[in-house]
Design an enzyme around this catalytic site. Structure first.
Site, PDB file in Angstrom:
ATOM      1  N   ASP A   1      54.731 -16.368 -60.696  1.00 36.60           N
ATOM      2  CA  ASP A   1      55.073 -15.349 -61.692  1.00 36.60           C
ATOM      3  C   ASP A   1      56.578 -15.433 -61.961  1.00 36.60           C
ATOM      4  O   ASP A   1      57.337 -15.959 -61.139  1.00 36.60           O
ATOM      5  CB  ASP A   1      54.695 -13.978 -61.126  1.00 36.60           C
ATOM      6  CG  ASP A   1      55.185 -12.845 -62.007  1.00 36.60           C
ATOM      7  OD1 ASP A   1      54.917 -12.890 -63.218  1.00 36.60           O
ATOM      8  OD2 ASP A   1      55.857 -11.943 -61.476  1.00 36.60           O
TER       9      ASP A   1
ATOM     10  N   ASP B   1      54.428 -10.490 -57.558  1.00 34.13           N
ATOM     11  CA  ASP B   1      54.897  -9.256 -56.934  1.00 34.13           C
ATOM     12  C   ASP B   1      54.460  -8.004 -57.674  1.00 34.13           C
ATOM     13  O   ASP B   1      54.667  -6.898 -57.195  1.00 34.13           O
ATOM     14  CB  ASP B   1      56.426  -9.261 -56.857  1.00 34.13           C
ATOM     15  CG  ASP B   1      57.061  -8.953 -58.211  1.00 34.13           C
ATOM     16  OD1 ASP B   1      56.556  -9.480 -59.227  1.00 34.13           O
ATOM     17  OD2 ASP B   1      58.044  -8.192 -58.248  1.00 34.13           O
TER      18      ASP B   1
ATOM     19  N   ASP C   1      49.895  -9.060 -61.408  1.00 30.78           N
ATOM     20  CA  ASP C   1      49.584 -10.288 -60.661  1.00 30.78           C
ATOM     21  C   ASP C   1      48.378 -10.113 -59.747  1.00 30.78           C
ATOM     22  O   ASP C   1      47.864 -11.098 -59.223  1.00 30.78           O
ATOM     23  CB  ASP C   1      50.790 -10.714 -59.818  1.00 30.78           C
ATOM     24  CG  ASP C   1      52.009 -11.013 -60.662  1.00 30.78           C
ATOM     25  OD1 ASP C   1      51.844 -11.640 -61.719  1.00 30.78           O
ATOM     26  OD2 ASP C   1      53.115 -10.606 -60.271  1.00 30.78           O
TER      27      ASP C   1
ATOM     28  N   CYS D   1      35.600 -17.967 -20.717  1.00 31.88           N
ATOM     29  CA  CYS D   1      35.511 -19.214 -21.484  1.00 31.88           C
ATOM     30  C   CYS D   1      34.988 -18.912 -22.884  1.00 31.88           C
ATOM     31  O   CYS D   1      34.618 -17.774 -23.190  1.00 31.88           O
ATOM     32  CB  CYS D   1      34.598 -20.230 -20.793  1.00 31.88           C
ATOM     33  SG  CYS D   1      32.870 -19.729 -20.730  1.00 31.88           S
TER      34      CYS D   1
END
Length: 778
Positions: A463, A656, A660, A21
């Site tokens: 971007d 990407d 960034d 549990c």
């Protein structure tokens, strides 16, 4: 425990056996966190795994395993990696075998309990269930004899079938704690001992009426052997069903693991042979026939085909692949026979990385789960207190002739119905299934926190280069002047540009290669920074450059009707314009659709780019973005993310590239494209495997659906306990004369856990709404 920044810290993720549990998980997590040398620990009840961060100087995996055992559970340490080609069968892993053994033992104990419990229930309650059978039993057994047969049948149910529950409750109790099995064991043993006492010493309960025991008109003894037998049987059934349902929540991981074929066709000494996957080596040449799965990551050397990558990327249509293309292990070769060279094996393959990321995500806890964890940690002791108060209340205020029976029934019912399993499973099962479904759609969620934060995203920052656009300039137009052909102009330009690393030069050379144009010998090639390049080809001076460069040479370049994002380059030969070419970073085919999908979700979309504003605004207009922040440096992107965050808007950054990474790390949710740089993907908690921007909207939809499921589960779990405990305690008895049977309480408790898991399993059928995947094509 605090460590200095220079203290080395390692992490280990281990399966845990013996948790029943949420309070079990909370207790183990607390014990691990209080262990010297452990900097952090997370125990997930739904996945039955513990993630432990520790300092090797103070702890070893073996010592941590002993700590887990001291707490009343067991941990399975990971097997050492044999090498790059080590690809263990997931169904034969130590944890899978241990889980299977535990499941089989549970099934055997349930079978024994069920076989013996049925006659016990018929003996005790046959008059209410099947009167004819009850009359037949009454013709064979007297009242006392019936009770003794019930006792005889119930004892092995308690001692043999229920020994695991009782042993676990004892093990936990020795450590001064309690869990679900504590409630079950106390309730079952209390009902059993009360029944034995009433059978052997009826005068304790009936006084002068004991002589009438067994007569229909006589007083009733508090004999509840059927309660003990039924409770244990129902709890075992609930555990069995819960084990099966919980395994189904991990179906995404199992499906990913099963993508690997068992064998591969490999070239050995000029011959082709079928060998087990574990015998493949780097640089081996493999042959994949139509309909077969790609065994591991590699590069196509011969042949062309279309690969079904849907299980890894979510892309529904096969993707064309040919010589030089990288292919991923686990994908399906649909049409052509290809030969590939193995470049990656074992843990470094894309499939294995995806599995690890999903497993790590499923082992983390979102903030919303902390509420349930805190409640579960103290819930069992509170329930024990409520059961004790219930017994005393009925003992004091119940009618003298049946107060023992009523007090016992009510307190046992409280113990049975109040297990916090549904509460403990409410959050982790939903996140477990949600992250697994995301992996099937090509969305890798590194931690559950990111999925929870993604629900409240109100702004997405995109971007431009490589995100909205392909990030790879392509030659889009060739316009030769009189005396030159397209092929001739392209051949001369590519010959001059062939030694350059500039993206535009690469686009021109690539276009030449596609047309199979041979490069010409060139001399005296030199770059003119910011302008172009010049050189000698066939004794003629060739100059290639932008409009500014050609204007300086006195050669005007037509610049009318330039498309968004287009760069126009002129080619001059011996001071005369031979023609011009247009190079453009093309939009991804799905960018407009992706932006429309985000707008449909009510999300504000902003473009962030380091490009010049005019070019950026043209691209934004083309895809439907109304807000543009241009000419930005990497740190300025990060500052803009923080600026929007100060407006109390949930901000997601999608990118990407290297530039960034700061913004991805700053955002509430960073989303990296799988086609981008490693740093970008490491900086973001969510990665889109196939680099399709439409998956951003899918991610937000999945997050919203997952959190809706979590709230539904939590609401049900809280409501269940809030309503069931007072009813079990007898709150309705003064008004209705109805008291909940411990048998029904046990069934309700088991069904509550199953209902929470079943609700979470609905996420396996999650599909993004239009226009995310179905409007338009790639």
């Amino acid at each position: 425990m605090n460590t200095s920044p220079t203290t080395p810290v390692e992490s280990i993720d281990v399966p845990i056996l013996g948790m029943h549990c949420a309070s079990c998980a909370a207790r183990l997590e607390s014990a691990l966190r209080n262990t010297p040398g452990v900097t952090d620990a997370t125990v997930n009840f739904a996945t039955a795994r513990a993630t432990i961060r520790y300092t090797p100087a103070q702890q070893s995996p073996e010592q941590l395993q002993e700590r887990v055992r001291d707490t009343g559970f067991d941990a399975i340490l990971p097997q050492p990696q044999a090498g790059l080609d080590d690809l263990p069968d997931p169904n034969q892993s130590p944890e899978a075998l241990a889980e299977l053994a535990e499941y089989r033992e549970l099934r055997h104990r349930f079978a024994l309990a069920a076989i013996l419990s049925v006659p016990v229930v018929l003996l005790a309650m046959g008059g209410h269930l099947i009167p004819a059978i009850d009359r037949w039993i009454g013709s064979i057994l007297t009242g006392n004899q019936r009770f003794f047969v019930e006792w005889l049948l119930t004892t092995p149910v308690l001692v043999i079938a229920g020994r695991g529950l009782i042993a676990d409750a004892w093990r936990v109790g020795r450590h001064g704690s309690a869990n679900m099995n504590t409630l079950v064991a106390i309730g079952a043993i209390a009902a059993y001992l009360l029944s034995v006492a009433a059978l052997l010493q009826p005068q304790w309960f009936l006084g002068e009426h004991a002589a009438h025991l067994g007569h229909a008109s006589g007083p009733m003894l508090p004999i509840y052997f059927e309660v003990t037998a039924s409770i244990i049987t129902l709890i075992l059934l609930g555990n069995l069903l819960q084990s099966g349902a919980t395994r189904r929540t991990r179906s995404a991981i199992t499906s990913l693991m099963n993508l690997r074929p068992a064998t591969a066709r490999v070239e050995r000494h000029g011959d082709w042979a079928e060998i087990p996957l574990r015998e493949i080596r780097l640089n081996d040449r493999l042959e994949i026939r139509p309909g077969e799965r790609v065994p591991t990551d590699g590069t196509i050397r011969d042949g062309e085909t279309a690969l079904d990558e849907s299980m890894l990327t979510g892309e529904p249509l096969p993707v064309e692949r040919g010589p030089g293309d990288r292919i991923i292990g686990g994908t399906i070769n649909t049409i052509g026979r290809i030969r590939m060279e193995v470049t990656t094996l074992g843990r470094d393959t894309m499939l294995q990385q995806i599995i690890r990321i999903v497993q790590q995500a499923q082992g983390t806890k979102p903030p919303i789960q902390q509420i349930a964890d805190r409640i579960a940690a103290v819930f069992v002791p509170i329930v024990l207190g409520i059961a004790a108060v219930t017994f005393l209340a009925w003992w004091i205020w119940g009618s003298p002739e049946n107060r023992i029976a009523m007090a016992s029934l009510a307190s046992i019912s409280v113990l049975m119905i109040a297990c916090p399993c549904a509460l403990g499973l409410a959050t982790p099962t939903a996140f477990l299934v949600g992250t697994g479904r995301g992996a099937q759609l090509g969305i890798l969620v590194r931690n559950a926190v990111a999925l929870q934060h993604a629900e409240r995203i109100g702004m997405v920052l995109l971007d431009k280069t490589g995100t909205l656009t392909e990030g790879k300039p392509t030659l889009t137009e060739i316009h030769p002047e009189s005396g030159w052909s397209e092929s001739q102009l392209l051949q001369w330009a590519a010959s001059i540009e062939s030694g350059s690393e500039h993206p535009i030069a690469k686009a021109i050379v690539a276009a030449s290669a596609e047309r199979q144009l041979a490069l010409l010998p060139v001399d005296s090639v030199r770059a003119i920074p910011g302008k172009g390049v010049e050189g000698i080809c066939r004794d003629r001076r060739v100059q290639i450059g932008n409009a500014r460069y050609l204007n300086e040479l006195g050669i005007p370049l037509p610049m009318d009707e330039i498309a968004p994002g287009e760069t126009r380059m002129g080619v001059a030969v011996d001071g005369t314009l031979a023609g011009w070419m247009s190079v453009r970073d093309p939009l991804k085919a799905t960018s407009r659709e992706a932006v429309a999908a985000l707008h449909q979700l009510g999300v504000r979309v902003v473009m962030l780019t380091g490009d010049q504003r005019p070019a950026a605004e043209r691209i934004a207009e083309e895809v439907g973005i109304r807000e543009v922040r241009a000419e930005l440096l990497p740190h300025e992107k990060s500052d803009i993310v923080a600026e929007y965050q100060h407006q109390n808007i949930g901000v997601a950054m999608v990118g990407d590239g290297l530039n960034d990474a700061p913004a991805l790390a700053q955002a509430d949710v960073g989303i990296a494209l799988g086609t981008g740089t490693d740093l970008a993907m490491e900086s973001a908690p969510i990665t889109l495997v196939r680099g399709d921007l439409r998956a951003v909207a899918t991610t937000l939809q999945l997050a919203r659906q997952t959190m809706a499921t979590v709230r539904q589960n939590l609401a049900f779990a809280f409501a269940y306990n809030a309503l069931s405990i007072p009813i079990a305690a007898g709150l309705l008895y003064p008004f209705t004369g109805w008291l909940l049977s411990p048998i029904l309480a046990s069934a309700a408790m088991a069904l509550s856990s199953i209902s929470v898991i079943t609700n979470a399993l609905r996420l396996r059928r999650f599909q993004p709404s239009q226009p995310v995947f179905e409007r338009g094509t790639d």
